[in-house]
Design an enzyme around this catalytic site. Structure first.
Site, PDB file in Angstrom:
ATOM      1  CG  HIS A  66      -0.296   0.329   2.497  1.00 14.84           C
ATOM      2  ND1 HIS A  66       0.279  -0.655   3.256  1.00 14.84           N
ATOM      3  CD2 HIS A  66      -0.091   1.491   3.163  1.00 14.84           C
ATOM      4  CE1 HIS A  66       0.800  -0.112   4.347  1.00 14.84           C
ATOM      5  NE2 HIS A  66       0.597   1.192   4.308  1.00 14.84           N
TER       6      HIS A  66
HETATM    7  C1  UD1 Z   1      -2.283   5.711   5.258  1.00 18.25           C
HETATM    8  C2  UD1 Z   1      -1.042   6.374   5.823  1.00 18.25           C
HETATM    9  C3  UD1 Z   1       0.103   5.370   5.839  1.00 18.25           C
HETATM   10  C4  UD1 Z   1      -0.295   4.099   6.558  1.00 18.25           C
HETATM   11  C5  UD1 Z   1      -1.581   3.558   5.971  1.00 18.25           C
HETATM   12  C6  UD1 Z   1      -2.046   2.384   6.762  1.00 18.25           C
HETATM   13  C7  UD1 Z   1      -0.726   8.748   5.297  1.00 18.25           C
HETATM   14  C8  UD1 Z   1       0.027   9.728   4.485  1.00 18.25           C
HETATM   15  N1  UD1 Z   1      -0.588   7.477   4.967  1.00 18.25           N
HETATM   16  O1  UD1 Z   1      -2.011   5.345   3.929  1.00 18.25           O
HETATM   17  O2  UD1 Z   1       1.211   5.935   6.525  1.00 18.25           O
HETATM   18  O3  UD1 Z   1       0.734   3.168   6.385  1.00 18.25           O
HETATM   19  O4  UD1 Z   1      -2.595   4.564   6.029  1.00 18.25           O
HETATM   20  O5  UD1 Z   1      -2.903   1.553   6.027  1.00 18.25           O
HETATM   21  O6  UD1 Z   1      -1.415   9.118   6.213  1.00 18.25           O
HETATM   22  N2  UD1 Z   1      -9.216   4.485   1.038  1.00 18.25           N
HETATM   23  C9  UD1 Z   1     -10.398   3.833   0.829  1.00 18.25           C
HETATM   24  N3  UD1 Z   1     -11.011   3.281   1.914  1.00 18.25           N
HETATM   25  C10 UD1 Z   1     -10.507   3.388   3.175  1.00 18.25           C
HETATM   26  C11 UD1 Z   1      -9.277   4.046   3.356  1.00 18.25           C
HETATM   27  C12 UD1 Z   1      -8.646   4.588   2.259  1.00 18.25           C
HETATM   28  O7  UD1 Z   1     -10.906   3.740  -0.286  1.00 18.25           O
HETATM   29  O8  UD1 Z   1     -11.119   2.883   4.141  1.00 18.25           O
HETATM   30  C13 UD1 Z   1      -8.580   5.137  -0.114  1.00 18.25           C
HETATM   31  C14 UD1 Z   1      -8.582   6.655   0.075  1.00 18.25           C
HETATM   32  O9  UD1 Z   1      -9.771   7.221  -0.354  1.00 18.25           O
HETATM   33  C15 UD1 Z   1      -7.439   7.060  -0.781  1.00 18.25           C
HETATM   34  C16 UD1 Z   1      -6.484   5.887  -0.662  1.00 18.25           C
HETATM   35  O10 UD1 Z   1      -7.229   4.782  -0.197  1.00 18.25           O
HETATM   36  O11 UD1 Z   1      -7.827   7.200  -2.112  1.00 18.25           O
HETATM   37  C17 UD1 Z   1      -5.344   6.169   0.298  1.00 18.25           C
HETATM   38  O12 UD1 Z   1      -5.834   6.431   1.598  1.00 18.25           O
HETATM   39  P1  UD1 Z   1      -4.982   7.307   2.641  1.00 18.25           P
HETATM   40  O13 UD1 Z   1      -5.636   7.256   3.961  1.00 18.25           O
HETATM   41  O14 UD1 Z   1      -4.676   8.630   2.075  1.00 18.25           O
HETATM   42  O15 UD1 Z   1      -3.596   6.604   2.653  1.00 18.25           O
HETATM   43  P2  UD1 Z   1      -3.156   5.118   2.902  1.00 18.25           P
HETATM   44  O16 UD1 Z   1      -2.509   4.603   1.666  1.00 18.25           O
HETATM   45  O17 UD1 Z   1      -4.281   4.349   3.484  1.00 18.25           O
HETATM   46  N1  UDP Z   2      -3.524  -5.422   8.972  1.00 18.05           N
HETATM   47  C1  UDP Z   2      -4.760  -6.038   9.092  1.00 18.05           C
HETATM   48  N2  UDP Z   2      -5.377  -6.471   7.954  1.00 18.05           N
HETATM   49  C2  UDP Z   2      -4.830  -6.346   6.717  1.00 18.05           C
HETATM   50  C3  UDP Z   2      -3.555  -5.718   6.622  1.00 18.05           C
HETATM   51  C4  UDP Z   2      -2.938  -5.261   7.761  1.00 18.05           C
HETATM   52  O1  UDP Z   2      -5.269  -6.185  10.195  1.00 18.05           O
HETATM   53  O2  UDP Z   2      -5.472  -6.760   5.733  1.00 18.05           O
HETATM   54  C5  UDP Z   2      -2.877  -4.930  10.209  1.00 18.05           C
HETATM   55  C6  UDP Z   2      -1.498  -5.495  10.449  1.00 18.05           C
HETATM   56  O3  UDP Z   2      -1.580  -6.740  11.127  1.00 18.05           O
HETATM   57  C7  UDP Z   2      -0.857  -4.411  11.288  1.00 18.05           C
HETATM   58  C8  UDP Z   2      -1.464  -3.149  10.745  1.00 18.05           C
HETATM   59  O4  UDP Z   2      -2.662  -3.544  10.075  1.00 18.05           O
HETATM   60  O5  UDP Z   2      -1.212  -4.549  12.650  1.00 18.05           O
HETATM   61  C9  UDP Z   2      -0.529  -2.518   9.751  1.00 18.05           C
HETATM   62  O6  UDP Z   2      -1.185  -1.535   9.046  1.00 18.05           O
HETATM   63  P1  UDP Z   2      -0.786  -1.105   7.573  1.00 18.05           P
HETATM   64  O7  UDP Z   2       0.014  -2.147   6.919  1.00 18.05           O
HETATM   65  O8  UDP Z   2      -2.047  -0.685   6.928  1.00 18.05           O
HETATM   66  O9  UDP Z   2       0.047   0.235   7.841  1.00 18.05           O
HETATM   67  P2  UDP Z   2       1.546   0.579   8.265  1.00 18.05           P
HETATM   68  O10 UDP Z   2       1.910  -0.290   9.410  1.00 18.05           O
HETATM   69  O11 UDP Z   2       2.404   0.383   7.064  1.00 18.05           O
HETATM   70  O12 UDP Z   2       1.484   2.009   8.637  1.00 18.05           O
END
Ligand code: UD1
Ligand code: UDP
Length: 369
Positions: free
Chosen positions: A213
């Site tokens: 991601h």
């Molecule tokens: C965010 C965090 C990242 C973290 C990750 C955990 C920032 C800059 N990034 O990244 O550090 O590792 O969360 O998973 O804050 N979206 C959906 N449904 C959801 C959530 C997100 O469709 O429930 C879509 C959003 O609309 C957007 C994209 O996913 O288009 C990215 O979402 P965003 O929260 O900006 O960043 P992540 O990649 O989730």
């Molecule tokens: N995780 C989860 N389901 C998934 C992917 C990740 O429960 O399908 C959990 C994972 O076990 C960990 C946390 O989400 O505890 C990590 O989040 P993510 O990878 O989204 O973000 P990051 O740690 O890179 O910020």
């Protein structure tokens, strides 16, 4: 003592769960005679889909948020600005003694800027982490948050040293990793309740688990394509719980599908308990996630990281995490050959699993000063 926890994304639910759990035990115990703690939870809504939120709150019994801000991504700056505006109002109204910021997301940077402008002390949980890669949005967030924080709760020795290099030495506390605490709290429960292995009809240690991601791996299509090419050459099946961000990119760019082999089984994102069980039973874990790299380590499962760098350098130094970037050759080589042995996993690197207790105690002492 009134604490305001600001959360909004999946990993922050896991981190905040540990603290809320500890506060519940604390308020039921005799320790409460020393200090009474009230936590308010502000959920920004950064992650909003049911599967990205609901299982986490339910499984780990996280209290319902006191405030839900419903701020979704339009652009990072708009998201940060909107969260800041809403949090400012809440902080003026709630007047917490400390704002708790978890990690490095847009919700974290917005919360910390709103708090510092109200002169409310910020306790940064996961302070001092650095990848030294400023092209990562999270790296900028980390630097900004640490530059306005009051108390620095560091997960690792490396994170303490990183802060020292930036001249930050006061109010720095090595408290261990809060996700290590969560892992210890919930691993057994996850094993007993999750049915994911049966549901997916897979066998233990006969598949690889993958998550993708990171912005650099999803928004740059060439990178995502190269990752898919590498994964497709694995002889073992790969389970890929697909993050919504990655799903959107694949949907918008259908040509990517032709690089995804039949060995890749795409599933919806799973809850924390299912994820722990999938990790534990995986032969190897392939990821660009910070949290999943650590959990691979906790689970004693070799990790292949789809990045050039990591803020969890200990895992690489121990020889149990290999950085392969997005090079298909390196990815497939690691899938076939990377095989650290069990003794390389030294859990003391992430503390003793009592991170929340240490944090609450330090905050309490601070109140009494
Ligand atoms: C965010 C965090 C990242 C973290 C990750 C955990 C920032 C800059 N990034 O990244 O550090 O590792 O969360 O998973 O804050 N979206 C959906 N449904 C959801 C959530 C997100 O469709 O429930 C879509 C959003 O609309 C957007 C994209 O996913 O288009 C990215 O979402 P965003 O929260 O900006 O960043 P992540 O990649 O989730
Ligand atoms: N995780 C989860 N389901 C998934 C992917 C990740 O429960 O399908 C959990 C994972 O076990 C960990 C946390 O989400 O505890 C990590 O989040 P993510 O990878 O989204 O973000 P990051 O740690 O890179 O910020």
């Amino acid at each position: 003592m009134k604490l305001a926890s600001i959360i909004g994304t999946r990993p922050q639910f896991v981190k905040a769960a540990s603290l809320s759990r500890f506060l519940k035990i604390f308020s039921d115990s005799s320790m409460k005679n020393r200090i009474r703690v009230k936590e308010i939870i502000i959920h920004t809504g950064q992650h909003y889909e049911e599967k990205m939120t609901e299982p986490f709150f339910r499984e780990m019994n996280i209290p319902n948020p006191d405030y839900y801000l419903n701020v979704r991504l339009s652009s990072p700056i708009k998201q940060i600005a909107r969260i800041m505006i809403k949090i400012e109002e809440l902080l003026v109204y709630e007047k917490p003694d400390f704002v708790l910021i978890y990690g490095d997301t847009n919700s974290s940077i917005a919360g910390s800027l709103a708090a510092v402008k109200q002169n409310i002390p910020i306790a940064h949980i996961e302070a001092g982490l650095r990848s030294y890669d400023r092209s990562m949005p999270e790296e900028i967030n980390r630097i900004v948050i640490d530059s306005v924080s009051t108390l620095f709760f560091c997960p690792t020795v490396t994170s303490v040293e990183n802060l020292k290099r930036e001249g930050i030495t006061r109010n720095v506390f090595l408290v261990g990793d809060i996700m290590w605490e969560a892992f210890q709290n919930y691993q057994d429960q996850a094993k007993h309740t999750s049915r994911i292995i049966e549901q997916l009809k897979i066998n233990g240690k006969a598949y690889l688990l993958c998550t993708i991601h990171r912005a650099s791996n999803t928004d740059q299509l060439e990178n995502l394509k190269n990752i898919m090419i590498g994964l497709t050459r694995s002889k073992e099946p790969i389970i890929l719980p697909l993050h919504p961000r990655t799903k959107k990119m694949i949907e918008r760019n259908q040509r990517l599908r032709k690089y995804m082999g039949e060995n890749i089984q795409v599933i919806e994102p799973v809850g924390y308990f299912d994820m722990l069980v999938l990790e534990q039973n995986a032969k190897k874990i392939i990821t660009d996630s910070g949290g999943v790299q650590k959990e691979a380590y906790f689970q004693k499962v070799p990790c292949i990281t789809l990045r050039e760098n990591t803020e969890w350098v200990e895992t690489v130094e121990q020889g149990v995490n290999r950085l392969v970037g997005v090079d298909p050759v390196k990815i497939i080589e690691a899938i076939h050959q990377f095989q650290p042995n069990e003794f390389q996993f030294d859990h003391s690197l992430f503390g003793d699993g009592h991170t929340s207790a240490k944090i609450v105690e330090i905050l309490g002492n601070r109140m009494n000063q």
